[in-house]
Design a protein around this motif. Structure first.
Motif, mmCIF file in Angstrom:
data_model
loop_
_atom_site.group_PDB
_atom_site.id
_atom_site.type_symbol
_atom_site.label_atom_id
_atom_site.label_comp_id
_atom_site.label_asym_id
_atom_site.label_seq_id
_atom_site.Cartn_x
_atom_site.Cartn_y
_atom_site.Cartn_z
ATOM 1 N N GLY A 1 0.779 -1.223 0.000
ATOM 2 C CA GLY A 1 0.000 0.000 0.000
ATOM 3 C C GLY A 1 0.811 1.273 0.000
ATOM 4 N N GLY A 2 2.093 1.195 -0.344
ATOM 5 C CA GLY A 2 2.908 2.395 -0.370
ATOM 6 C C GLY A 2 3.261 2.930 1.006
ATOM 7 N N GLN A 3 2.988 2.176 2.068
ATOM 8 C CA GLN A 3 3.174 2.705 3.419
ATOM 9 C C GLN A 3 4.251 1.995 4.224
ATOM 10 N N ALA A 4 4.517 0.748 3.947
ATOM 11 C CA ALA A 4 5.444 -0.002 4.792
ATOM 12 C C ALA A 4 6.095 -1.124 4.006
ATOM 13 N N LEU A 5 7.269 -1.540 4.486
ATOM 14 C CA LEU A 5 8.015 -2.629 3.869
ATOM 15 C C LEU A 5 7.911 -3.849 4.772
ATOM 16 N N GLU A 6 7.450 -4.961 4.228
ATOM 17 C CA GLU A 6 7.359 -6.194 5.002
ATOM 18 C C GLU A 6 8.575 -7.052 4.704
ATOM 19 N N VAL A 7 9.283 -7.491 5.747
ATOM 20 C CA VAL A 7 10.515 -8.256 5.573
ATOM 21 C C VAL A 7 10.510 -9.467 6.503
ATOM 22 N N LYS A 8 11.458 -10.367 6.217
ATOM 23 C CA LYS A 8 11.712 -11.461 7.142
ATOM 24 C C LYS A 8 12.691 -10.964 8.205
ATOM 25 N N ILE B 1 15.686 -14.468 13.463
ATOM 26 C CA ILE B 1 15.616 -14.840 14.882
ATOM 27 C C ILE B 1 16.949 -15.497 15.242
ATOM 28 N N GLY B 2 17.608 -14.975 16.248
ATOM 29 C CA GLY B 2 18.898 -15.532 16.676
ATOM 30 C C GLY B 2 19.960 -15.347 15.612
ATOM 31 N N ASP B 3 20.547 -16.465 15.146
ATOM 32 C CA ASP B 3 21.635 -16.397 14.182
ATOM 33 C C ASP B 3 21.146 -16.286 12.740
ATOM 34 N N GLY B 4 19.841 -16.196 12.540
ATOM 35 C CA GLY B 4 19.291 -16.049 11.192
ATOM 36 C C GLY B 4 18.821 -17.344 10.577
ATOM 37 N N SER B 5 18.860 -18.436 11.328
ATOM 38 C CA SER B 5 18.397 -19.723 10.793
ATOM 39 C C SER B 5 16.877 -19.811 10.760
ATOM 40 N N ASP B 6 16.218 -18.914 11.470
ATOM 41 C CA ASP B 6 14.758 -18.870 11.464
ATOM 42 C C ASP B 6 14.315 -17.410 11.357
ATOM 43 N N PHE B 7 13.034 -17.205 10.980
ATOM 44 C CA PHE B 7 12.541 -15.847 10.753
ATOM 45 C C PHE B 7 11.165 -15.652 11.377
ATOM 46 N N SER B 8 10.907 -14.424 11.740
ATOM 47 C CA SER B 8 9.537 -13.964 11.960
ATOM 48 C C SER B 8 9.297 -12.912 10.876
ATOM 49 N N TYR B 9 8.164 -12.217 10.942
ATOM 50 C CA TYR B 9 7.887 -11.194 9.937
ATOM 51 C C TYR B 9 7.775 -9.828 10.605
ATOM 52 N N TYR B 10 8.318 -8.829 9.911
ATOM 53 C CA TYR B 10 8.439 -7.502 10.515
ATOM 54 C C TYR B 10 8.046 -6.451 9.486
ATOM 55 N N THR B 11 7.310 -5.450 9.934
ATOM 56 C CA THR B 11 6.887 -4.353 9.061
ATOM 57 C C THR B 11 7.678 -3.099 9.393
ATOM 58 N N ILE B 12 8.437 -2.620 8.411
ATOM 59 C CA ILE B 12 9.241 -1.406 8.593
ATOM 60 C C ILE B 12 8.430 -0.200 8.124
ATOM 61 N N PRO B 13 8.140 0.753 8.990
ATOM 62 C CA PRO B 13 7.380 1.941 8.564
ATOM 63 C C PRO B 13 8.103 2.700 7.452
ATOM 64 N N ALA C 1 17.200 0.622 6.492
ATOM 65 C CA ALA C 1 16.280 0.807 7.617
ATOM 66 C C ALA C 1 16.720 -0.111 8.746
ATOM 67 N N TYR C 2 16.241 0.170 9.957
ATOM 68 C CA TYR C 2 16.595 -0.631 11.130
ATOM 69 C C TYR C 2 15.324 -1.119 11.807
ATOM 70 N N ASP C 3 15.399 -2.328 12.377
ATOM 71 C CA ASP C 3 14.250 -2.812 13.128
ATOM 72 C C ASP C 3 14.400 -2.436 14.603
ATOM 73 N N ASP C 4 13.509 -2.949 15.448
ATOM 74 C CA ASP C 4 13.466 -2.521 16.849
ATOM 75 C C ASP C 4 14.601 -3.076 17.693
ATOM 76 N N ILE C 5 15.382 -4.017 17.142
ATOM 77 C CA ILE C 5 16.515 -4.540 17.927
ATOM 78 C C ILE C 5 17.853 -4.208 17.269
ATOM 79 N N GLY C 6 17.825 -3.287 16.287
ATOM 80 C CA GLY C 6 19.067 -2.781 15.725
ATOM 81 C C GLY C 6 19.587 -3.494 14.500
ATOM 82 N N ASN C 7 18.878 -4.492 13.981
ATOM 83 C CA ASN C 7 19.293 -5.122 12.732
ATOM 84 C C ASN C 7 19.133 -4.130 11.580
ATOM 85 N N LYS C 8 20.103 -4.098 10.675
ATOM 86 C CA LYS C 8 20.030 -3.182 9.540
ATOM 87 C C LYS C 8 19.543 -3.923 8.291
ATOM 88 N N TYR C 9 18.576 -3.315 7.597
ATOM 89 C CA TYR C 9 18.041 -3.886 6.369
ATOM 90 C C TYR C 9 18.529 -3.075 5.177
#
Length: 331
Positions: free
Chosen positions: A276-283, A286-298, A311-319
């Protein structure tokens, strides 16, 4: 005129009487009092020029004419705006038969099939546009009976579909669907032809082609809308593309995540990367990157850095966000 049905006699006014349905276009209608009936409607309007390969039109008509005393089913499936309906309308125009357009789900499926199976409707085209809207579960068995041709008819059944709903009941069954036409994204030759015909200022063509090459799927509606906007404002595609909300879901973007904890870079691209032109949805790793949740970047947190975005998520990972071509105004 007095009409007798069983023990009932009725007085009715009749304009015309036909042994078979006259050539024309009709819509299947229903009401509780009258049941099913056909209502005459306007003939289909076909554009003066049709882009892309239309050879299937003559093939369908030829096969129908050769296969006497047997029904022929044709399914056009693919993304919206890729000319499925237009090709069906072109078949209807050229085949010179009565056309019955089915646009709504059956109120009384058994009664509808009995009505359409009438011998008066032999040698007709039955056109189900976006048939998943008509072919609901209650109508499934009666409609399949109609397509199977248990009655002695020689009809052409045309179906368009944006999804594969109920496809399992139709494909690999030539008695139901003889031709299954998959309509894909526009090819390069067709795109080039449309641009040459429609784009007024040809100096913008090269960059427009670069942008269109980044689309995972491109249909006529999207292409014509972009060109129309460029013509109105006499500007480059990058100046107008950011305002089209329906475009962003189709742009091919790769997203990589630099995990803060492990300093590891992993692919974080999600199926629907831009909503919708408003947010980026990414994987989100989780932990070392072997698993994922889903995150919406404003949208407001995404920043341009050289030829990519970050962009950065709420725990400091850089996308790190990279488009597949030189689009400069996605976000």
């Amino acid at each position: 005129m007095i009409i007798k049905s069983g023990l009932k006699y009725q007085s009715i006014v009749i304009d015309e009487i036909h042994d078979n349905l006259p050539i024309g276009t009709y819509i299947l209608k229903y009401n509780v009092k009258e049941g099913y009936y056909l209502q005459k409607t306007l003939e289909f309007i076909i554009p003066d020029k049709i882009y892309g390969d239309t050879s299937i039109v003559n093939k369908v008509i030829n096969t129908y004419n050769v296969r006497q005393n047997r029904n022929l089913g044709v399914l056009f499936e693919g993304i919206k705006g890729c000319s499925k309906t237009l090709l069906c309308k072109l078949i209807c125009q050229k085949i010179n038969l009565p056309v019955i357009l089915i646009q709504e789900s059956f109120e009384e499926p058994v009664e509808a099939v009995a009505f359409l199976s009438s011998s008066e409707f032999n040698n007709c085209v039955l056109f189900f546009d976006e048939f998943e809207k008509v072919f609901d579960k209650s109508a499934q068995t009666p409609l399949l009976t109609l397509i199977d041709g248990t009655s002695a008819t020689h009809n052409l059944y045309l179906f368009t579909s944006n999804t594969d709903v109920y496809k399992r009941e139709l494909i690999n069954r030539p008695s139901r669907i003889y031709y299954h036409i998959m309509m894909k994204s526009l090819d390069k030759d067709t795109i080039d032809e449309v641009i040459n015909d429609k784009l007024i200022n040809k100096q913008y063509k090269e960059n427009l082609l670069n942008v269109l090459n980044s689309f995972m799927e491109l249909n006529f509606d999207t292409l014509l809308s972009i060109i129309e906007e460029m013509n109105i404002y006499n500007c480059d595609v990058n100046d107008i593309i950011k305002d089209f909300g329906f475009i962003h879901e189709s742009i091919a973007i790769e997203v990589f995540c630099h995990i803060k904890e492990t300093n590891k870079i992993v692919n974080a691209t999600y199926d629907y990367v831009y909503t919708g032109g408003q947010a980026l949805e990414v994987k989100k790793p989780i932990g070392d990157g072997s698993d994922f949740s889903y995150y919406t970047i404003p949208k407001e947190t995404i920043k341009k850095v050289n030829k990519h975005w970050e962009a950065y998520d709420d725990i400091g990972n850089k996308y790190i966000i990279k488009p597949s071509s030189s689009i400069t105004s996605i976000f």
